[in-house]
Design an enzyme around this catalytic site. Structure first.
Site, PDB file in Angstrom:
ATOM      1  N   ASN A 215       0.863  -1.188   0.000  1.00 27.84           N
ATOM      2  CA  ASN A 215       0.000   0.000   0.000  1.00 27.84           C
ATOM      3  C   ASN A 215       0.890   1.224   0.000  1.00 27.84           C
ATOM      4  OD1 ASN A 215      -2.217  -1.612   0.223  1.00 27.84           O
ATOM      5  ND2 ASN A 215      -2.695  -1.058   2.330  1.00 27.84           N
ATOM      6  N   ASP A 284      -4.796  -5.732   2.486  1.00 24.60           N
ATOM      7  CA  ASP A 284      -5.972  -6.547   2.825  1.00 24.60           C
ATOM      8  C   ASP A 284      -5.780  -8.019   2.483  1.00 24.60           C
ATOM      9  OD1 ASP A 284      -7.647  -4.544   3.929  1.00 24.60           O
ATOM     10  OD2 ASP A 284      -7.820  -3.689   1.922  1.00 24.60           O
ATOM     11  N   LYS A 294      12.510 -16.391  -8.074  1.00 22.06           N
ATOM     12  CA  LYS A 294      11.979 -15.311  -8.905  1.00 22.06           C
ATOM     13  C   LYS A 294      11.156 -15.895 -10.061  1.00 22.06           C
ATOM     14  CE  LYS A 294      13.414 -11.465 -11.732  1.00 22.06           C
ATOM     15  NZ  LYS A 294      14.492 -10.833 -12.474  1.00 22.06           N
ATOM     16  N   PRO A 312      -5.408 -10.998   8.409  1.00 22.61           N
ATOM     17  CA  PRO A 312      -6.194 -10.745   9.618  1.00 22.61           C
ATOM     18  C   PRO A 312      -6.463  -9.248   9.773  1.00 22.61           C
ATOM     19  CG  PRO A 312      -3.929 -11.393  10.159  1.00 22.61           C
ATOM     20  CD  PRO A 312      -4.080 -11.541   8.681  1.00 22.61           C
ATOM     21  N   ASP A 313      -7.619  -8.900  10.300  1.00 21.74           N
ATOM     22  CA  ASP A 313      -7.903  -7.498  10.608  1.00 21.74           C
ATOM     23  C   ASP A 313      -7.355  -7.231  12.009  1.00 21.74           C
ATOM     24  OD1 ASP A 313      -9.003  -5.032  11.434  1.00 21.74           O
ATOM     25  OD2 ASP A 313     -10.595  -5.229   9.949  1.00 21.74           O
ATOM     26  N   ILE A 314      -6.174  -6.624  12.063  1.00 24.22           N
ATOM     27  CA  ILE A 314      -5.437  -6.474  13.330  1.00 24.22           C
ATOM     28  C   ILE A 314      -6.242  -5.623  14.304  1.00 24.22           C
ATOM     29  CG2 ILE A 314      -3.245  -5.757  14.372  1.00 24.22           C
ATOM     30  CD1 ILE A 314      -2.026  -6.000  11.500  1.00 24.22           C
ATOM     31  N   PHE A 330      -7.669   4.310  12.161  1.00 22.68           N
ATOM     32  CA  PHE A 330      -7.491   5.359  11.171  1.00 22.68           C
ATOM     33  C   PHE A 330      -8.231   4.967   9.907  1.00 22.68           C
ATOM     34  CE2 PHE A 330      -4.576   8.955  11.658  1.00 22.68           C
ATOM     35  CZ  PHE A 330      -4.304   8.816  12.997  1.00 22.68           C
ATOM     36  N   LYS A 344     -16.820   2.297   9.335  1.00 23.56           N
ATOM     37  CA  LYS A 344     -15.607   1.540   9.674  1.00 23.56           C
ATOM     38  C   LYS A 344     -15.422   1.475  11.183  1.00 23.56           C
ATOM     39  CE  LYS A 344     -12.525   1.697   6.353  1.00 23.56           C
ATOM     40  NZ  LYS A 344     -11.498   2.229   5.451  1.00 23.56           N
ATOM     41  N   LYS A 348     -15.300  -2.039  13.159  1.00 21.55           N
ATOM     42  CA  LYS A 348     -14.097  -2.478  13.880  1.00 21.55           C
ATOM     43  C   LYS A 348     -14.318  -2.481  15.386  1.00 21.55           C
ATOM     44  CE  LYS A 348     -11.322  -1.857  10.056  1.00 21.55           C
ATOM     45  NZ  LYS A 348     -10.177  -2.519   9.493  1.00 21.55           N
TER      46      LYS A 348
HETATM   47  N1  CTP Z   1      -6.487  -2.337   9.740  1.00 15.12           N
HETATM   48  C1  CTP Z   1      -5.924  -3.389  10.409  1.00 15.12           C
HETATM   49  N2  CTP Z   1      -5.766  -4.600   9.803  1.00 15.12           N
HETATM   50  C2  CTP Z   1      -6.183  -4.784   8.517  1.00 15.12           C
HETATM   51  C3  CTP Z   1      -6.762  -3.693   7.819  1.00 15.12           C
HETATM   52  C4  CTP Z   1      -6.894  -2.476   8.441  1.00 15.12           C
HETATM   53  O1  CTP Z   1      -5.541  -3.222  11.575  1.00 15.12           O
HETATM   54  N3  CTP Z   1      -6.030  -5.958   7.963  1.00 15.12           N
HETATM   55  C5  CTP Z   1      -6.690  -1.052  10.427  1.00 15.12           C
HETATM   56  C6  CTP Z   1      -5.900   0.117   9.869  1.00 15.12           C
HETATM   57  O2  CTP Z   1      -4.629   0.231  10.504  1.00 15.12           O
HETATM   58  C7  CTP Z   1      -6.799   1.292  10.190  1.00 15.12           C
HETATM   59  C8  CTP Z   1      -8.190   0.706  10.070  1.00 15.12           C
HETATM   60  O3  CTP Z   1      -8.040  -0.692  10.281  1.00 15.12           O
HETATM   61  O4  CTP Z   1      -6.664   1.727  11.513  1.00 15.12           O
HETATM   62  C9  CTP Z   1      -8.866   0.961   8.773  1.00 15.12           C
HETATM   63  O5  CTP Z   1      -8.021   0.546   7.723  1.00 15.12           O
HETATM   64  P1  CTP Z   1      -8.498   0.628   6.216  1.00 15.12           P
HETATM   65  O6  CTP Z   1      -7.465   0.021   5.323  1.00 15.12           O
HETATM   66  O7  CTP Z   1      -8.962   2.011   5.920  1.00 15.12           O
HETATM   67  O8  CTP Z   1      -9.787  -0.284   6.328  1.00 15.12           O
HETATM   68  P2  CTP Z   1     -10.154  -1.668   5.785  1.00 15.12           P
HETATM   69  O9  CTP Z   1     -10.703  -2.456   6.917  1.00 15.12           O
HETATM   70  O10 CTP Z   1      -9.023  -2.277   5.040  1.00 15.12           O
HETATM   71  O11 CTP Z   1     -11.342  -1.280   4.814  1.00 15.12           O
HETATM   72  P3  CTP Z   1     -11.343  -0.848   3.248  1.00 15.12           P
HETATM   73  O12 CTP Z   1     -10.083  -1.369   2.646  1.00 15.12           O
HETATM   74  O13 CTP Z   1     -12.550  -1.475   2.734  1.00 15.12           O
HETATM   75  O14 CTP Z   1     -11.444   0.646   3.222  1.00 15.12           O
END
Ligand code: CTP
Length: 402
Positions: A215, A284, A294, A312-314, A330, A344, A348
């Protein structure tokens, strides 16, 4: 438009130099602190003048340098009183073994030691600089303990190679670190005693040994928040994806690459933290069929078929921990900030979500943060990143459950 904010505007600092080779580094500090708006009165011991000349210090500070307690330039002959009254802090750098001993025992046999005894409520900061055996000597350690009891703030010392060729603890911290510590000293300690865990930067997901999916994120916002939290008195752990940024002084940094590594590092520390601030732009997905070698182009020119699986969504996982830290998310969005950010926040399960519009933020000097919480939406003043980070830290400290 450039927004210049002088970190030491209106501060008057008495800078004491004592005998040590690190005097040459303090010259750089004087220049940098002056650029940040500080007025610096330099006082030197006789030993310090063996290492750097008063002329150099006068040229850099733009003010007279004081050495002699009987200096006839001072009309009332009381430099030790005049210099300390109205000063915002006294900083001794480098502080020699001998000078620490004198300070600890309240001795007053030259101008610098006398003004330290005469300082009243003026804060005293010292940056020790000496050989490792001198630092480890039990007498020095006793003196340091006494100074701590007297609320003298120690900056460092650092570990590393020493002028004598030995390696160990006792080096003076670097001039830019002294400057950061001095700036930090003047910030309100709204997070004293708290442990803050922060993620920052991008994550990077491997396709093969030379290719990644990542990203866009410089990490600047997360690093500024880490610095601001540490300035506010917190112990800070920064879990960082790949960035080109220096670690803020006093912050513990754990480097990771992938989202799964970031997840593991965060989960190791989440339960011991009071606050979790998730600033990282976490990828994601990761590539399931990444290659150890390679990938080569095929004769037919076809593209590789990559298979993805979700990371994982941390943040959501930490927010769901029982007895876990107070969580701040954020959201960098490119449109519909209000709608997406509030959705969001609920998804979360965090009490505070900080939104910013991505196209305004990427590599920009000025940051506008918008807070989303149960009570609604509010904006912080648009300002340079470090100031915005300080305002956010302040807002977080006001919202922490007591
Ligand atoms: N975050 C996280 N772990 C992930 C994805 C996101 O901890 N796998 C956290 C980011 O650090 C941020 C928040 O979740 O604090 C929102 O991240 P963002 O990328 O905007 O949200 P997503 O859940 O990925 O949603 P989208 O991509 O659909 O906007």
């Amino acid at each position: 438009m450039r927004h210049i904010m002088l970190e030491l505007a209106n501060k008057r600092i008495v800078l004491g130099l004592t005998g040590g080779i690190a005097c040459y580094k303090v010259a750089e500090f004087v220049r940098r602190a002056g650029e940040q708006g500080a007025t610096i009165d330099v006082v030197m011991t006789q030993a310090a003048t063996q290492f750097i000349t008063p002329v150099t210090m006068q040229a850099l500070s733009g003010r007279p340098v004081y050495i002699d307690p009987w200096d006839s330039r001072v009309p009332n002959n009381m430099a030790h009183i005049n210099l300390t009254r109205g000063a915002d802090a006294i900083l001794i750098a480098p502080a020699s073994t001998d000078f620490l001993a004198k300070l600890a025992h309240g001795m007053a046999d030259d101008l610098l030691s006398t003004l330290c005894v005469a300082r009243g409520n003026c804060p005293l900061l010292v940056a020790p600089a000496m050989n490792r055996e001198m630092w480890l000597n039990p007498a020095t350690q006793r003196n340091v303990a006494l100074l701590r009891q007297d609320a003298v703030q120690l900056l460092g010392p650092a570990e590393g190679e020493q002028a004598c060729g030995e390696v160990g603890s006792g080096r003076m911290i670097e001039p830019d670190q002294i400057l950061s510590e001095l700036v930090a000293f003047f910030q309100p300690k709204t997070l004293a005693g708290k442990c803050v865990l922060i993620t920052a930067g991008p994550t990077s997901e491997r396709i093969d040994p030379v290719r990644v999916i990542t990203n866009r994120s410089s990490g600047k916002t997360g690093y500024a928040i880490a610095r601001a939290a540490r300035e506010a008195g917190a112990k800070v752990i920064l879990v960082s994806g790949p960035t080109a940024l220096p670690t803020p002084y006093g912050v513990t940094r754990l480097n990771v690459e992938s989202a799964r590594q970031m997840h593991a590092a965060v989960m190791d520390h989440a339960r011991d933290s009071d606050i979790f601030i998730s600033v990282a732009a976490v990828a994601d997905w990761h590539v399931v069929n990444s290659s150890d070698q390679k990938l080569k182009k095929t004769a037919g020119g076809g593209a590789p078929q990559l298979e993805f699986a979700p990371n994982p969504d941390i943040l959501a996982e930490v927010a769901a921990l029982e007895g876990g830290p107070w969580c701040v998310g954020f959201a960098a969005e490119t449109e519909n900030l209000d709608e997406y950010a509030e959705a969001k926040r609920r998804r979360k399960g965090v009490p505070l979500l900080v939104g910013n519009l991505a196209h305004k933020v990427m590599d920009a000097d000025i940051t506008e943060l918008v807070l989303f919480e149960d009570s609604g939406r509010s904006s912080l003043t648009p300002q340079p990143k470090l100031q915005a980070a300080r305002a956010l830290v302040q807002a977080i400290s006001q919202r922490l459950p007591r």
